[in-house]
Scaffold this active site. Sequence first.
Site, short mmCIF file in Angstrom:
data_model
loop_
_atom_site.label_atom_id
_atom_site.label_comp_id
_atom_site.label_asym_id
_atom_site.label_seq_id
_atom_site.Cartn_x
_atom_site.Cartn_y
_atom_site.Cartn_z
N THR A 76 49.82 120.83 61.39
CA THR A 76 50.71 122.00 61.39
C THR A 76 50.70 122.73 60.06
O THR A 76 50.31 122.19 59.03
CB THR A 76 52.15 121.55 61.68
OG1 THR A 76 52.50 120.55 60.71
CG2 THR A 76 52.29 120.97 63.07
N LYS A 117 42.36 113.71 59.93
CA LYS A 117 43.07 114.91 60.41
C LYS A 117 43.43 115.79 59.23
O LYS A 117 44.20 115.39 58.34
CB LYS A 117 44.33 114.49 61.18
CG LYS A 117 45.03 115.67 61.87
CD LYS A 117 46.08 115.17 62.85
CE LYS A 117 46.73 116.32 63.61
NZ LYS A 117 47.72 115.82 64.60
N THR A 161 51.63 121.09 71.43
CA THR A 161 52.88 121.79 71.72
C THR A 161 52.96 122.31 73.16
O THR A 161 54.04 122.34 73.75
CB THR A 161 53.06 122.92 70.70
OG1 THR A 161 53.13 122.33 69.40
CG2 THR A 161 54.33 123.70 70.95
N CYS A 177 50.43 115.37 57.20
CA CYS A 177 51.78 115.60 57.70
C CYS A 177 52.60 116.31 56.64
O CYS A 177 52.74 115.80 55.52
CB CYS A 177 52.47 114.29 58.07
SG CYS A 177 54.16 114.56 58.64
#
Lengths: 309, 284
Positions: A200, A172, A273, A133
């Site tokens: 992201t 992740k 998204t 993150c």
Amino acid sequence: MTDDRNLGVTIRGMTMPNPVGVASGAFGYGEEYEALVDLDALGAIYTKAVTPEPRPGNPAPRLADTPAGMLNSIGLANPGLDAFVADKLPFLRGRRCSVVVNVAGKTEDDYLRVVERLDGEAGVDGYEINVSCPNVAHGGLAFGTDPAQVERLTRRLADARSKAPGRPIIVKLSPNVTDITAVAKAAEAGGADALSCVNTLVGMVIDVKARRTVLAMGTGGLSGPAIRPVGVACVYKASRAVSIPVIGLGGIASADDALQYLLAGAVAVQVGTALFSRPEAPLEVLDGVRAFMEREGVGSVADIRKLLR
Amino acid sequence: MRRFDTIVTANRPVADGYRELRFAWPPDDGRRADDGREADDPAPGRFFTLRAGGRYDPALRRPFAFSDWRPSGRRPSGGEDGGAIAGEAACVFQLRGRGTAHLATLRPGDSLDVLGPLGRGFAKPPRGARPLLIAGGIGVGPMLYLAAALAADAAAGLCEAPILAVGARTAALVPVGLLPAGTAVCTDDGSAGFRGTVADWLASFDPGLPPAFYACGPAPMMAAVAAVAASRRAPYEAAVEQWMACGVGACAGCAVRLRSGDYVKACSDGPVLDGGLVDWEAMA
């Protein structure tokens, strides 16, 4: 019609009914989308991040519109572990789709606390370890860019499973690294059962008129179709560097987008998204992947990668 | 809530840089909420999101409050729930970026991708209170619908007649054609109506009855109304504006900071919030 068994994807003790899941952060804890999406038709729900303590999240504004994408700086806002178990997990229990809890924290012990507590709770099928993150000061990306730390954290979490040893640890990964294969190999060495690629990309938008960043935190995580080529390349590289399965995500909105990831080496995908624009996107992706498999005579999702010339 | 494809029925300029978009609202499935209300009731203060361009670019839908909703007069006799209701919905939007630039190009008959109704709307005013509706800039949209709904309620003897005040920088930014008779218009430059902000107007206005405040507009105006409402110990229903991604309470992108330091979601906790609790400085 292809037999549904061919769409199933098994990772350790978890079998997802099909390869199309909804990405962490985009789908809340499932209940929010119940009126819009048939949850039982999904392959997996990757929950919004769960941290040991409640997190209010980052200052607003947290969102910015970008070309073919968006920037977010939510800051892992979530009600915390106790509230997740008491208020969110009951809704998810007994779903036909797999339930993968996204685990986050500031310290290694934070991650451990979440996995240890959930180990004794029914209704969880796997863990997605968020070491990528970009919107938190500690943990998150600070972990995900250091292979040694990823390996150690993964090993501690893998060893923490006792009552439910079949639940996979899915790490992740961040695309914000020089060499994603180094982190992928570290996760595998630590005992990860699978990888999710990618989280992201770090980005910033500046309001020229106001002469300040649009996001209160300055930077945020870029997602949406804009990052798809980055994600496909990361999956291509990571899936060739490790022998554990890779789950692809980043800008998937259509079946062809998903097939790019599956051809690149992924065994499953996540839609994130695109849900915001079109809540039915994951089911449309699934229909298209199923049609492709029928047309090409592919027996299982994992075999799609063999078609890449 | 549901996502549906419908058609545009009208799209016209209503002030400098402001347009009203109207579209058909197809019948729902007739479901009703547990408390007997319509599950999909497009009430004042609630909103919907529109896809404003390609299917995934822009990636974010654009949220708009209902500025109007009226039934098409047809209520098919269904089961005991009364059947499905179709109608026409509207919003007022300001040309700001690429999303609204796209919406401005839509013509009657064009298709429109709608998700709604979403969020929590305005509470009814207390008995005997004078509803004071304060709109600033593009915040006029939800107040037009609320003004019409409360006027209808007042005509039925359910509440006192509402008073609407609309503020803008200059007369050209006031959607005069949409305003009900008796609206107090305020302009910063004095080019129409009261010279000054709606907050200035409010400070000198005597509602005659204990007021109930309703407002939507820029943060400084919302803060000013909060101060007046607090001084008069009056309820304050504030409709907030924030960028959104999901619109359904899942992503926590549309956070609004409260004075307590907590955050709430504009889309699902709001967009109508207790204006006395919002940290308006953080919204500026």
